[in-house]
Design an enzyme around this catalytic site. Sequence first.
Site, PDB file in Angstrom:
ATOM      1  N   GLN A   1       0.789  -1.179   0.064  1.00  0.00           N
ATOM      2  CA  GLN A   1      -0.068  -0.085   0.092  1.00  0.00           C
ATOM      3  C   GLN A   1       0.774   1.328   0.157  1.00  0.00           C
ATOM      4  O   GLN A   1       1.864   1.337   0.815  1.00  0.00           O
ATOM      5  CB  GLN A   1      -1.122   0.020   1.472  1.00  0.00           C
ATOM      6  CG  GLN A   1      -1.789  -1.100   1.246  1.00  0.00           C
ATOM      7  CD  GLN A   1      -3.198  -0.643   0.246  1.00  0.00           C
ATOM      8  OE1 GLN A   1      -3.264   0.606  -0.354  1.00  0.00           O
ATOM      9  NE2 GLN A   1      -3.878  -1.846  -0.109  1.00  0.00           N
TER      10      GLN A   1
ATOM     11  N   ASP B   1      -9.040  -8.655  -2.088  1.00  0.00           N
ATOM     12  CA  ASP B   1      -8.290  -7.331  -2.237  1.00  0.00           C
ATOM     13  C   ASP B   1      -8.114  -7.508  -3.745  1.00  0.00           C
ATOM     14  O   ASP B   1      -6.763  -7.272  -4.129  1.00  0.00           O
ATOM     15  CB  ASP B   1      -7.102  -7.398  -1.155  1.00  0.00           C
ATOM     16  CG  ASP B   1      -6.726  -5.893  -1.321  1.00  0.00           C
ATOM     17  OD1 ASP B   1      -7.045  -5.042  -2.011  1.00  0.00           O
ATOM     18  OD2 ASP B   1      -5.437  -5.873  -0.754  1.00  0.00           O
TER      19      ASP B   1
ATOM     20  N   CYS C   1     -10.068  -0.676  -4.424  1.00  0.00           N
ATOM     21  CA  CYS C   1      -9.689   0.523  -4.681  1.00  0.00           C
ATOM     22  C   CYS C   1     -10.250   1.393  -5.664  1.00  0.00           C
ATOM     23  O   CYS C   1      -9.869   2.281  -6.189  1.00  0.00           O
ATOM     24  CB  CYS C   1      -8.141   0.216  -5.028  1.00  0.00           C
ATOM     25  SG  CYS C   1      -8.082  -0.854  -6.427  1.00  0.00           S
TER      26      CYS C   1
END
Length: 383
Positions: free
Chosen positions: A214, A311, A338
């Site tokens: 990240q 994710d 995201c």
Amino acid sequence: MSRNPRQRKARGRSRVGERFEVEVGPVAHGGHCVVRVPAGDPDDPTATRVVFTRHTLPGERVVVEITEGTEGDRFWRGDAVEVLEPSKDRVTPPCPFSGPDRCGGCDFQHVSLPRQRGLKLDVVREQLVRLARMSPEDPLLAGLRVEAVPGDEQGLRWRTRGRFVDLGDGRRGMRKFRSTEVVEVDDCLIESVEPVSHTVRGLAFEVAPGGFWQVHPGAPEVLVDSVLEMLAPQAGESVLDLYAGVGLFGRFLAQEVGTGARLVAVEGDRTAAGLAKRNLAGAAKVRVSAGDVGTVLSREYDEPFDLVVLDPPREGARRAVVEQVVDRAPRAVAYVACDPAALARDVALFAERGYALTALRAFDLFPMTHHVECVALLEKVGA
């Protein structure tokens, strides 16, 4: 304005370079706002064309210059090259390279930080209403906010990884929006000046040089905290960690379910999967598979799992993976997203299979840009 947009087949006369005085409409996904200009249709003088316009704010009056578009296109792109009536939320961009016909790395440097988060909130809500068919009055959406995350300096100095164009002699640059043209940048103000830390909650992770991690310093901890809070893992529960990276979520979930519980991690990048094996070693009954998530699930691990964490990359999990997940009948799925549009599409797919969105948080992990990170909880209806 000089432009070198991505090439595509022309559909009539180019409108690039034309200017219109307009009132700006709502924010849209992608870092721009919606405006409408006369289409110039001789058969319908009232016809208008949508222009996705950067560097402006809803309610402003601006001069928009068309940067991409021909007469036959469904929509055009543009930039606000003159602000006639500014919003109260407009600020002077802190970076001198931000603005029309400059660096394309940031979308919202001209917007105050609180309003940036408000714009991102509007986009998340709009995508979930439009694509996931949620009600605008749903309590999850009504109570949602985009949360600030520790680790940046008033929206600056957070990006721990970036791509620059090497201009030689120690110089570097960044490309303009949707262009191959490069702007020399001597100091990118969203670039972090601190070394990257791969330690989360006191545990160190092995990450390959240049490998995925990240980019906001506060992101790993706040995302882990959110996933653990939403899933509320219990001792002995089995876990399926998809798009597992180097094992960030799996490592902490393994702590919660205990060493006797089963944890399977699937990651498409072989280097990251190898590091996940090392980061997860000894944590639980761990299996790590390298390969496309959909392909791996179609061939292996065809048994029930109590918990799933997803994710996925920006395009989302998509139908094939969603169907594989629900076939394993988890009691709860934590989805780290995201891209709000991809999240909304996948929430709709989960709903088709009986899983409802029951919790949602949004985080400002990418200040000055249009990007926003969400963590969603999906649970079986009636379970």
